[in-house]
Every structure is written in C-alpha cells, then in structure tokens.
Design a protein around this motif. Sequence first.
Motif, PDB file in Angstrom:
ATOM      1  N   LYS A  67       0.835  -1.200   0.000  1.00 39.16           N
ATOM      2  CA  LYS A  67       0.000   0.000   0.000  1.00 39.16           C
ATOM      3  C   LYS A  67       0.873   1.256   0.000  1.00 39.16           C
ATOM      4  CE  LYS A  67      -3.844   2.335   2.332  1.00 39.16           C
ATOM      5  NZ  LYS A  67      -3.194   3.668   2.252  1.00 39.16           N
ATOM      6  N   ALA A  68       1.980   1.223   0.744  1.00 39.47           N
ATOM      7  CA  ALA A  68       2.881   2.377   0.767  1.00 39.47           C
ATOM      8  C   ALA A  68       3.458   2.631  -0.620  1.00 39.47           C
ATOM      9  CB  ALA A  68       3.997   2.142   1.780  1.00 39.47           C
ATOM     10  N   ARG A  69       3.797   1.563  -1.336  1.00 37.78           N
ATOM     11  CA  ARG A  69       4.310   1.716  -2.701  1.00 37.78           C
ATOM     12  C   ARG A  69       3.239   2.294  -3.624  1.00 37.78           C
ATOM     13  NH1 ARG A  69       7.221  -2.574  -0.555  1.00 37.78           N
ATOM     14  NH2 ARG A  69       9.323  -2.923  -1.410  1.00 37.78           N
ATOM     15  N   LEU A  70       2.029   1.761  -3.508  1.00 32.21           N
ATOM     16  CA  LEU A  70       0.933   2.245  -4.346  1.00 32.21           C
ATOM     17  C   LEU A  70       0.627   3.710  -4.045  1.00 32.21           C
ATOM     18  CD1 LEU A  70      -1.405   1.847  -6.328  1.00 32.21           C
ATOM     19  CD2 LEU A  70      -2.766   0.934  -4.438  1.00 32.21           C
ATOM     20  N   ASP A  71       0.586   4.074  -2.768  1.00 35.82           N
ATOM     21  CA  ASP A  71       0.292   5.458  -2.387  1.00 35.82           C
ATOM     22  C   ASP A  71       1.333   6.412  -2.964  1.00 35.82           C
ATOM     23  OD1 ASP A  71      -1.930   4.621  -1.008  1.00 35.82           O
ATOM     24  OD2 ASP A  71      -1.023   4.771   0.984  1.00 35.82           O
ATOM     25  N   ARG A  72       2.584   5.964  -2.999  1.00 31.74           N
ATOM     26  CA  ARG A  72       3.646   6.835  -3.504  1.00 31.74           C
ATOM     27  C   ARG A  72       3.467   7.104  -4.996  1.00 31.74           C
ATOM     28  NH1 ARG A  72      10.200   5.935  -2.671  1.00 31.74           N
ATOM     29  NH2 ARG A  72      10.863   7.937  -3.560  1.00 31.74           N
ATOM     30  N   ILE A  73       3.148   6.079  -5.767  1.00 35.95           N
ATOM     31  CA  ILE A  73       3.004   6.291  -7.209  1.00 35.95           C
ATOM     32  C   ILE A  73       1.722   7.073  -7.504  1.00 35.95           C
ATOM     33  CG2 ILE A  73       1.725   4.208  -7.918  1.00 35.95           C
ATOM     34  CD1 ILE A  73       4.894   5.551  -9.628  1.00 35.95           C
ATOM     35  N   LEU A  74       0.660   6.863  -6.717  1.00 37.10           N
ATOM     36  CA  LEU A  74      -0.568   7.627  -6.908  1.00 37.10           C
ATOM     37  C   LEU A  74      -0.318   9.114  -6.654  1.00 37.10           C
ATOM     38  CD1 LEU A  74      -3.191   5.275  -5.199  1.00 37.10           C
ATOM     39  CD2 LEU A  74      -2.940   5.716  -7.642  1.00 37.10           C
ATOM     40  N   ALA A  75       0.467   9.413  -5.611  1.00 39.24           N
ATOM     41  CA  ALA A  75       0.794  10.801  -5.313  1.00 39.24           C
ATOM     42  C   ALA A  75       1.663  11.408  -6.406  1.00 39.24           C
ATOM     43  CB  ALA A  75       1.508  10.889  -3.967  1.00 39.24           C
ATOM     44  N   ARG A 119      -2.133   4.952 -16.482  1.00 40.12           N
ATOM     45  CA  ARG A 119      -1.911   5.417 -15.114  1.00 40.12           C
ATOM     46  C   ARG A 119      -2.420   4.369 -14.130  1.00 40.12           C
ATOM     47  NH1 ARG A 119       0.837   8.325 -17.572  1.00 40.12           N
ATOM     48  NH2 ARG A 119       1.076  10.587 -17.451  1.00 40.12           N
ATOM     49  N   THR A 120      -1.847   4.393 -12.939  1.00 36.11           N
ATOM     50  CA  THR A 120      -2.245   3.470 -11.877  1.00 36.11           C
ATOM     51  C   THR A 120      -3.438   4.040 -11.136  1.00 36.11           C
ATOM     52  OG1 THR A 120       0.040   2.732 -11.625  1.00 36.11           O
ATOM     53  CG2 THR A 120      -1.458   2.289  -9.802  1.00 36.11           C
ATOM     54  N   ARG A 121      -4.354   3.166 -10.749  1.00 32.13           N
ATOM     55  CA  ARG A 121      -5.534   3.589  -9.996  1.00 32.13           C
ATOM     56  C   ARG A 121      -5.602   2.859  -8.665  1.00 32.13           C
ATOM     57  NH1 ARG A 121     -10.284   3.574 -14.679  1.00 32.13           N
ATOM     58  NH2 ARG A 121      -9.278   5.118 -16.053  1.00 32.13           N
ATOM     59  N   ALA A 122      -6.170   3.528  -7.687  1.00 33.37           N
ATOM     60  CA  ALA A 122      -6.349   2.908  -6.378  1.00 33.37           C
ATOM     61  C   ALA A 122      -7.369   1.779  -6.488  1.00 33.37           C
ATOM     62  CB  ALA A 122      -6.811   3.945  -5.354  1.00 33.37           C
ATOM     63  N   ALA A 123      -7.064   0.666  -5.833  1.00 31.33           N
ATOM     64  CA  ALA A 123      -7.978  -0.480  -5.866  1.00 31.33           C
ATOM     65  C   ALA A 123      -9.145  -0.245  -4.917  1.00 31.33           C
ATOM     66  CB  ALA A 123      -7.237  -1.756  -5.468  1.00 31.33           C
ATOM     67  N   MET A 124     -10.350  -0.550  -5.393  1.00 30.00           N
ATOM     68  CA  MET A 124     -11.541  -0.434  -4.557  1.00 30.00           C
ATOM     69  C   MET A 124     -11.876  -1.827  -4.031  1.00 30.00           C
ATOM     70  SD  MET A 124     -12.052   2.774  -4.726  1.00 30.00           S
ATOM     71  CE  MET A 124     -13.660   2.913  -3.958  1.00 30.00           C
ATOM     72  N   GLU A 125     -11.378  -2.136  -2.839  1.00 26.27           N
ATOM     73  CA  GLU A 125     -11.537  -3.480  -2.282  1.00 26.27           C
ATOM     74  C   GLU A 125     -12.187  -3.416  -0.916  1.00 26.27           C
ATOM     75  OE1 GLU A 125      -7.679  -5.792  -4.123  1.00 26.27           O
ATOM     76  OE2 GLU A 125      -7.386  -4.526  -2.359  1.00 26.27           O
ATOM     77  N   ALA A 126     -13.016  -4.403  -0.644  1.00 26.85           N
ATOM     78  CA  ALA A 126     -13.614  -4.512   0.683  1.00 26.85           C
ATOM     79  C   ALA A 126     -12.542  -4.946   1.673  1.00 26.85           C
ATOM     80  CB  ALA A 126     -14.754  -5.528   0.654  1.00 26.85           C
ATOM     81  N   PRO A 127     -12.674  -4.594   2.948  1.00 26.19           N
ATOM     82  CA  PRO A 127     -11.700  -5.042   3.957  1.00 26.19           C
ATOM     83  C   PRO A 127     -11.585  -6.562   3.954  1.00 26.19           C
ATOM     84  CG  PRO A 127     -13.174  -3.384   4.880  1.00 26.19           C
ATOM     85  CD  PRO A 127     -13.733  -3.751   3.531  1.00 26.19           C
ATOM     86  N   LEU A 128     -10.393  -7.050   4.201  1.00 25.97           N
ATOM     87  CA  LEU A 128     -10.147  -8.489   4.204  1.00 25.97           C
ATOM     88  C   LEU A 128     -10.329  -9.029   5.616  1.00 25.97           C
ATOM     89  CD1 LEU A 128      -9.230 -11.018   2.695  1.00 25.97           C
ATOM     90  CD2 LEU A 128      -6.863 -10.383   3.226  1.00 25.97           C
TER      91      LEU A 128
END
Length: 270
Positions: free
Chosen positions: A19-27, A167-176
């Motif tokens: 998630k930290a990696r994904l957040d960085r590229i989204l920003a 472009r990368t998009r945030a995943a819309m996932e239900a809590p696991l």
Amino acid sequence: MDMVDFRKMLSPRTRRENKARLDRILAFQEMNRSEMAVELLSASRTLIESGLFPLPGSVSDFGNDDWALYRCIPAMALCLDPDLELHAYEVARPAEGWDPLVRVKSGDHDEILRSLELIVCHRLFSNAQAGSEEVNMAADFLHHQRGRWSAMEIAMDTVSPGMFPGRTRAAMEAPLGGYQLIASHGDHDRVERYSESKEDLDELFRVTVAKRQGEDLSEDEEQALRKLRSWPERLDFDALSLQTCEGEIFDEVHVMTSPRSQVTPDEFEF
C-alpha cells in the motif's frame, strides 16, 4: 466461479508495504513537473547512495541500471524542471563522449526519451533486493519489477504526452477478514494458511510448532501439515504467528537459534 482473492496469500506487513508503494506512485501522478523532478531524483539517489549501484569506471561498463540512474533519470528530471541542480556524478565525464544533458539543455528531448524507452523494456534495479526496505521501495517506485507502475514512464509521458498514457488507480476493495498462519524468515513473511475461522488454525498452529520443535507427531497430525504452503519443505521459520488479516496477533512463537540448525523446545519463546 468466484475470483481468487490473492490478498489472502499476503501477510498484513506485506500488504502494508504494498500500500505504501501504491500510495507513492498515486501521489506522483498528481504532482506538477517540478515536484516530479525532485521525486525522481530522490528515488534515484536513494539507490545510488545504497552502494548497490556503483558508478562504472568507464562508459563501456555502463549497464541499463547505471545508464538509468547516473545519466537518464537526471536528464529526465532536467526535462521536467530546467532549474534543478545535479550532483557531479549525474553529469557525464569528458571521456564518455555523449552527455544526454547537452541535448536536454538545448531543448531537444528526443534522444533521452528514446534511450529511456529502450531501458524501461528491461527489468531494472534487481540489486535493490539486497538493500533496505527504503531502497526496495525506491526501486519499485522508479520501475516496478512486475510492471504494475513506473515513475520513469509517467515522467516520460509528462514530457512527451502519449508515450505511456496508462496510469495506476487505487484499488476499490472490501476489507479483508479472516485469519492467517504466518511463518516469518527475517524480514520476510509467508502466509502458510488462511481461514475465515480462527478455530481452523488453532490446531494447525500447535502441530506446526510441535513439528518445528522436533516432537513426534501422530499420523493425523502429520497429515494436517499438508495444509501448509511450505509442505513438504523444511519448516525453517524464525517465528510463527496466528494473526487476523488486519495484523492482530493471537499466538506467536520465536525460534531462538539458526533456522537451519537443530532446535529443542527450550529454544522457543512464547
């Protein structure tokens, strides 16, 4: 047919890191050109300063990693922000003959874009795996090894729109929900088993610890070990834990010796 939720195979720690990696590229995708330039150089310098990517002695020794870190990324950063100041090692030495910065400073970006376009076709920065988590994150940010994203490609598309429009998009996932039996090896976790019920894993936790301690098991207990992802490999974990998928730990055992050596029950901490 139900889709497989691959998050069940990843530990809470691994999912937090992802998630930290994904957040960085989204920003990064939302930054202006000057901010992108700074972020690109910051990641590149993190790899260089790790010592895992030393500057080659001659231009003939440059590989894709070296050319990207020491020449192309600095030039791309200057395409984004002409006012940036570069370190001396990011500027070509006279013996190299061709310095991509010369063309960039004249306003000609074509050659550096062509060079980068060829470089990003390859897997890059694999040496980062021997570094810290910060180094690994910087490498994944610049060019993800599984092709999920690439700050280098986004920067190229910003300078020359249409080169890499994805472009990368945030995943819309239900809590696991559910529970995981997790074997830890140093800083690496492996999910041995997932279940929606904690009771399904309680006995497997006990049997796995007993096996790791060298205790004799019944035939049914040995059969239960077949549920582990690592079966029939050696159970060489440094720690075993029973956790919720959110990271709450119910049971945990630490091995107090080398995972490759013989252990006894006294060498475990509960």
